[in-house]
Design a protein around this motif. Structure first.
Motif, mmCIF file in Angstrom:
data_model
loop_
_atom_site.group_PDB
_atom_site.id
_atom_site.type_symbol
_atom_site.label_atom_id
_atom_site.label_comp_id
_atom_site.label_asym_id
_atom_site.label_seq_id
_atom_site.Cartn_x
_atom_site.Cartn_y
_atom_site.Cartn_z
ATOM 1 N N LYS A 23 37.661 45.716 38.231
ATOM 2 C CA LYS A 23 36.655 44.782 38.759
ATOM 3 C C LYS A 23 35.879 44.125 37.623
ATOM 4 O O LYS A 23 35.514 42.953 37.705
ATOM 5 C CB LYS A 23 35.699 45.510 39.697
ATOM 6 C CG LYS A 23 36.292 45.810 41.069
ATOM 7 C CD LYS A 23 35.300 46.550 41.945
ATOM 8 C CE LYS A 23 35.925 46.935 43.292
ATOM 9 N NZ LYS A 23 35.001 47.747 44.116
ATOM 10 N N ARG A 24 35.628 44.883 36.569
ATOM 11 C CA ARG A 24 34.885 44.343 35.422
ATOM 12 C C ARG A 24 35.696 43.291 34.665
ATOM 13 O O ARG A 24 35.125 42.318 34.151
ATOM 14 C CB ARG A 24 34.513 45.473 34.454
ATOM 15 C CG ARG A 24 33.533 46.493 34.995
ATOM 16 C CD ARG A 24 32.117 45.980 35.032
ATOM 17 N NE ARG A 24 31.587 45.659 33.719
ATOM 18 C CZ ARG A 24 30.310 45.362 33.480
ATOM 19 N NH1 ARG A 24 29.448 45.334 34.473
ATOM 20 N NH2 ARG A 24 29.894 45.075 32.260
ATOM 21 N N ILE A 25 36.996 43.468 34.571
ATOM 22 C CA ILE A 25 37.798 42.547 33.763
ATOM 23 C C ILE A 25 38.378 41.398 34.587
ATOM 24 O O ILE A 25 38.753 40.367 34.027
ATOM 25 C CB ILE A 25 38.931 43.283 33.019
ATOM 26 C CG1 ILE A 25 39.934 43.915 33.988
ATOM 27 C CG2 ILE A 25 38.354 44.343 32.080
ATOM 28 C CD1 ILE A 25 41.125 44.583 33.313
ATOM 29 N N GLY A 26 38.462 41.576 35.889
ATOM 30 C CA GLY A 26 38.985 40.515 36.750
ATOM 31 C C GLY A 26 40.507 40.520 36.814
ATOM 32 O O GLY A 26 41.189 41.205 36.048
ATOM 33 N N PRO A 27 41.056 39.718 37.720
ATOM 34 C CA PRO A 27 42.498 39.749 37.997
ATOM 35 C C PRO A 27 43.374 39.125 36.921
ATOM 36 O O PRO A 27 44.585 39.342 36.900
ATOM 37 C CB PRO A 27 42.618 38.968 39.310
ATOM 38 C CG PRO A 27 41.440 38.041 39.303
ATOM 39 C CD PRO A 27 40.338 38.786 38.609
ATOM 40 N N ASP A 28 42.784 38.331 36.025
ATOM 41 C CA ASP A 28 43.588 37.613 35.034
ATOM 42 C C ASP A 28 43.765 38.369 33.720
ATOM 43 O O ASP A 28 44.462 37.892 32.822
ATOM 44 C CB ASP A 28 42.972 36.243 34.752
ATOM 45 C CG ASP A 28 42.934 35.367 35.999
ATOM 46 O OD1 ASP A 28 43.872 35.479 36.815
ATOM 47 O OD2 ASP A 28 41.968 34.601 36.155
ATOM 48 N N VAL A 29 43.115 39.517 33.596
ATOM 49 C CA VAL A 29 43.208 40.315 32.372
ATOM 50 C C VAL A 29 44.033 41.563 32.661
ATOM 51 O O VAL A 29 43.748 42.296 33.601
ATOM 52 C CB VAL A 29 41.802 40.712 31.854
ATOM 53 C CG1 VAL A 29 41.923 41.565 30.598
ATOM 54 C CG2 VAL A 29 40.961 39.468 31.583
ATOM 55 N N ASP A 219 43.540 38.414 26.944
ATOM 56 C CA ASP A 219 44.626 38.521 27.930
ATOM 57 C C ASP A 219 44.850 39.956 28.410
ATOM 58 O O ASP A 219 45.424 40.170 29.477
ATOM 59 C CB ASP A 219 45.950 38.007 27.340
ATOM 60 C CG ASP A 219 45.859 36.561 26.899
ATOM 61 O OD1 ASP A 219 45.347 35.742 27.692
ATOM 62 O OD2 ASP A 219 46.284 36.247 25.777
ATOM 63 N N MET A 220 44.423 40.930 27.612
ATOM 64 C CA MET A 220 44.655 42.330 27.949
ATOM 65 C C MET A 220 43.593 43.197 27.274
ATOM 66 O O MET A 220 43.114 42.867 26.187
ATOM 67 C CB MET A 220 46.063 42.774 27.493
ATOM 68 C CG MET A 220 46.415 44.204 27.870
ATOM 69 S SD MET A 220 48.167 44.599 27.547
ATOM 70 C CE MET A 220 48.150 44.765 25.750
#
Length: 383
Positions: A23-29, A219-220
């Motif tokens: 949840k902290r990093i979001g779906p794109d990471v 990105d990661m």
């Protein structure tokens, strides 16, 4: 056979922690689960499958032998990335099995190219850049040589990622150094892209950087200590609490370390307990002998300092922690008997022994205590 101690790993706690971090990093990471150091003491073979069952499909390990252990343990295919040690003799297995790996010196890159050509399978590499930590990573002339090799060998080498590691993102006093690294990394990536080397992933953030410096997520992210339910430092936790109205810790500890009372011993007033004269009984006492010592990861520095839980009560370690046993004072614990459960780390009733409490009574860091837990202590998955 009954082990002298065993470890329980909580599956639902892991799922909670992974969900919180995602949840902290979001779906794109992308989330990469760091399981070096025997999954921070939790056990690669035990932890890997339950992490995969919790939605993780990218893992970071330190060495080729850790990659092999994980490769054998996972129930389904996943991306495995080696961040550190690979002997050149292991590179063929790594490349054949599509294990990704950091490259930070010319010898490894040259060997990888040679093997990839021979077996006709590309090496999947992550180019590590020196940005100011001065541990590993290409810089200066060596980076220029690496770039030339990559440009000439694109059919034999796939540039999966470009990466670096921050030198202390968990402590605020390293802020300027971390920011300088962040700037250096981005500048170097631009230069690589200008030379037509575009990585699939840019990644720099560990647990601490993910929380304290959100722009480093890229990105990661490579998440280690937090997925196991521990904060990288009190500062990181304090920053989170300051930004959130809910004062509760969102992370749940996975690990509980348990043993049992091996025997009970009456000690008369004035007698010395165990080796030497570090503890003298001030009254008639009852001691419980616990079959765990420093050979099992319970530090000798916790002699006369540590605590365990028995029947929901704290019991202090008395005398010197031995190689295989220690003594604890159970004089005031009613009904205590042989074979009673002993919690060395974790919760019993409404009381807890935390990893932080070990650190307060010894010189060990969270990371150090966890990774020193011996591999041969049985680890059981609980829900």
């Amino acid at each position: 056979m009954h082990p002298s101690s065993y470890i329980e790993i909580n599956r639902s706690a892991l799922k909670n922690n992974i969900d919180f971090i995602k949840k902290r990093i979001g779906p794109d990471v992308q989330f990469s689960s760091v399981i070096k150091g025997n999954a921070y003491g939790h056990g690669i073979e035990e932890f890997g499958p339950i992490a995969q069952g919790s939605g993780v499909n990218h893992f970071s390990v330190f060495s080729a032998d850790e990659a092999f252990r994980l490769f054998e343990a996972l129930p389904a295919p996943a991306t495995i990335m080696v961040m550190g040690y690979i002997d050149n003799s292991e590179l063929e297995w790594v490349i054949k099995n599509e294990i990704e790996f950091f490259v930070f010196e010319l010898d490894r890159l040259e060997s990888a190219i040679s093997i990839a050509k021979r077996i006709k399978k590309p090496a999947k590499i992550h180019l590590e850049l020196e940005t100011g930590m001065y541990r590993s990573g290409f810089d200066g002339a060596t980076l220029s040589q690496a770039v030339s090799m990559l440009q000439a060998q694109q059919e034999n080498v796939q540039l999966q990622g470009v990466c670096t590691h921050y030198a202390g993102a968990e402590n605020l006093h390293n802020h300027e150094r971390v920011m300088a690294q962040y700037t250096s990394f981005n500048q170097q990536v631009k230069e690589l892209e200008n030379k037509h080397l575009k990585p699939k992933l840019k990644h720099t953030a560990c647990s601490a950087a993910t929380m304290a410096y959100p722009k480093t997520q890229m990105d990661m992210v490579r998440i280690g200590i937090m997925q196991y339910g521990f904060w990288p430092s009190p500062e990181t936790y304090g920053q989170y609490i300051a930004q959130n109205e809910n004062m509760q810790d969102p992370l749940h500890r996975l690990i509980t370390w348990k043993s049992h009372i091996m025997s009970l011993k009456h000690v008369p007033e004035g007698a010395y307990v165990g080796y030497g004269t570090s503890y003298q009984a001030s009254q008639d006492m009852i001691m419980a002998v616990i079959p765990v010592g420093y050979a099992w990861g319970y530090s000798r520095s916790l002699s006369n300092q540590g605590q365990v839980l028995i029947r929901g009560h704290y019991a202090g370690v008395v005398g010197i922690v031995n190689m295989n046993v220690m003594m604890v004072d159970v004089t005031n614990i009613a009904g205590v008997r042989k074979d009673d459960e002993v919690v060395l780390l974790g919760t019993q009733g409404d009381k807890s022994i935390t990893v932080a409490s070990f650190g307060e009574r010894s010189t060990q860091l969270n990371y150090e205590l966890l990774t020193r837990l011996p591999v041969n202590i049985p680890r059981n998955i609980v829900d």
